[in-house]
Design a protein around this motif. Structure first.
Motif, PDB file in Angstrom:
ATOM      1  N   UNK A  52       0.811  -1.215   0.000  1.00  0.00           N
ATOM      2  CA  UNK A  52       0.000   0.000   0.000  1.00  0.00           C
ATOM      3  C   UNK A  52       0.844   1.263   0.000  1.00  0.00           C
ATOM      4  N   UNK A  53       2.123   1.131   0.377  1.00  0.00           N
ATOM      5  CA  UNK A  53       2.918   2.328   0.653  1.00  0.00           C
ATOM      6  C   UNK A  53       4.385   2.088   0.369  1.00  0.00           C
ATOM      7  N   UNK A  54       5.060   3.107  -0.095  1.00  0.00           N
ATOM      8  CA  UNK A  54       6.524   3.119  -0.086  1.00  0.00           C
ATOM      9  C   UNK A  54       6.968   4.427   0.567  1.00  0.00           C
ATOM     10  N   UNK A  55       8.232   4.438   0.975  1.00  0.00           N
ATOM     11  CA  UNK A  55       8.763   5.629   1.631  1.00  0.00           C
ATOM     12  C   UNK A  55      10.149   5.925   1.071  1.00  0.00           C
ATOM     13  N   UNK A  56      10.644   7.122   1.366  1.00  0.00           N
ATOM     14  CA  UNK A  56      12.031   7.424   1.031  1.00  0.00           C
ATOM     15  C   UNK A  56      12.598   8.379   2.070  1.00  0.00           C
ATOM     16  N   UNK A  57      13.940   8.442   2.090  1.00  0.00           N
ATOM     17  CA  UNK A  57      14.643   9.258   3.076  1.00  0.00           C
ATOM     18  C   UNK A  57      15.524  10.252   2.324  1.00  0.00           C
ATOM     19  N   UNK A  58      15.100  11.513   2.270  1.00  0.00           N
ATOM     20  CA  UNK A  58      15.827  12.482   1.438  1.00  0.00           C
ATOM     21  C   UNK A  58      17.215  12.834   1.963  1.00  0.00           C
ATOM     22  N   UNK A  59      17.511  12.511   3.196  1.00  0.00           N
ATOM     23  CA  UNK A  59      18.774  12.974   3.787  1.00  0.00           C
ATOM     24  C   UNK A  59      19.770  11.864   4.096  1.00  0.00           C
ATOM     25  N   UNK A  60      19.415  10.635   3.785  1.00  0.00           N
ATOM     26  CA  UNK A  60      20.389   9.603   4.126  1.00  0.00           C
ATOM     27  C   UNK A  60      20.063   8.249   3.533  1.00  0.00           C
ATOM     28  N   UNK A  61      21.094   7.428   3.439  1.00  0.00           N
ATOM     29  CA  UNK A  61      20.941   6.047   2.990  1.00  0.00           C
ATOM     30  C   UNK A  61      20.542   5.167   4.173  1.00  0.00           C
ATOM     31  N   UNK A  62      20.203   3.942   3.857  1.00  0.00           N
ATOM     32  CA  UNK A  62      19.729   3.004   4.877  1.00  0.00           C
ATOM     33  C   UNK A  62      20.155   1.600   4.453  1.00  0.00           C
ATOM     34  N   UNK A  63      21.125   1.068   5.184  1.00  0.00           N
ATOM     35  CA  UNK A  63      21.627  -0.270   4.868  1.00  0.00           C
ATOM     36  C   UNK A  63      21.062  -1.283   5.838  1.00  0.00           C
ATOM     37  N   UNK A  64      20.656  -2.425   5.302  1.00  0.00           N
ATOM     38  CA  UNK A  64      20.133  -3.536   6.097  1.00  0.00           C
ATOM     39  C   UNK A  64      21.000  -4.755   5.838  1.00  0.00           C
ATOM     40  N   UNK A  65      21.644  -5.250   6.886  1.00  0.00           N
ATOM     41  CA  UNK A  65      22.447  -6.468   6.756  1.00  0.00           C
ATOM     42  C   UNK A  65      21.843  -7.522   7.666  1.00  0.00           C
ATOM     43  N   UNK A  66      21.417  -8.654   7.099  1.00  0.00           N
ATOM     44  CA  UNK A  66      20.736  -9.653   7.918  1.00  0.00           C
ATOM     45  C   UNK A  66      21.692 -10.375   8.855  1.00  0.00           C
ATOM     46  N   UNK A  67      21.219 -10.651  10.058  1.00  0.00           N
ATOM     47  CA  UNK A  67      21.986 -11.419  11.043  1.00  0.00           C
ATOM     48  C   UNK A  67      21.560 -12.886  11.046  1.00  0.00           C
ATOM     49  N   UNK A  68      20.632 -13.209  10.179  1.00  0.00           N
ATOM     50  CA  UNK A  68      20.229 -14.600  10.006  1.00  0.00           C
ATOM     51  C   UNK A  68      20.382 -14.941   8.527  1.00  0.00           C
TER      52      UNK A  68
END
Lengths: 144, 144
Positions: A52-68
């Motif tokens: 239903x939705x997407x978002x964005x961050x105009x001021x920064x990146x966002x990294x996701x590294x899985x721990x599993x």
């Protein structure tokens, strides 16, 4: 993508360790910007799901590294005049992380195979860094 | 320490995810400084081990978050007039990470229980960011 298949690796510590180096461009701008390290624990989602939705961050990146080794769903969309265009979705390979660049429309964190922990490297600062877009007509995301 | 026992956590994504927020102070200074995300794969060490050297990074912090449940050895030492004082050593709890602050003397990455992968968040930049100190008399690190 953030994974060990990246080309640029080299040995350190007298050969006891391999460093897969500089896998993501970390962006943090705006007043009092700094880079945060946080941990997330996410409940899984089932496919098919309704986007239903997407978002964005105009001021920064966002990294996701899985721990599993659980893979997760990544949704991104091109920008078309400050609104998201048609989103694309893919499932990561086990162990693979992603870096969402500044200003890229994306879905929320969507684990698919059980409760999943992540390291998140993103931005903190004084001003708001979130834009949300709700689709007039939601998308359906299903297995390919 | 970087772990989920940190006090400051809150729900996001309509309650489907818990964010353990801002667990480490990321430091990156000097010419062209930026924050890097890298992956390390380290061979394990056996205890007791001989500690011949510690190092420090005057321009940036260095966070290690394990991607396995293997614990690892952390060695840190106080600074005494630009040389390390007597080091202390401890073993992390499974899943626990550490952030080595700028200018803190520490040992190299030392997995203890099998080949271990880590996410590393540290600094890149134009000038050297490494000081090494070799002890006149090495220390012996053993199980407590």
């Amino acid at each position: 993508m953030i994974d060990m298949n990246a080309a640029k690796s080299f040995p350190i510590n007298a050969g006891k360790c391999t460093r897969h180096h500089d896998l993501a461009k970390v962006e943090a701008t705006g007043p009092d910007a700094r880079v945060l390290i946080s941990l997330l624990r996410g409940e899984p989602y089932d496919l098919p799901l309704t986007l239903t939705m997407v978002e964005r961050h105009p001021l920064g990146s966002q990294a996701f590294v899985p721990l599993t080794r659980n893979s997760f769903l990544v949704v991104v969309a091109p920008d078309e005049g400050d609104c998201p265009g048609t989103p694309i979705a893919f499932e990561t390979a086990p162990g693979q992380g992603v870096n969402i660049a500044r200003n890229v429309w994306h879905g929320i964190l969507t684990p698919l195979h059980g409760v999943s922990d992540f390291v998140v490297i993103d931005r903190g600062g004084e001003v708001s860094n979130l834009e949300e877009h709700f689709f007039d007509t939601p998308y359906r995301v299903e297995h390919g």
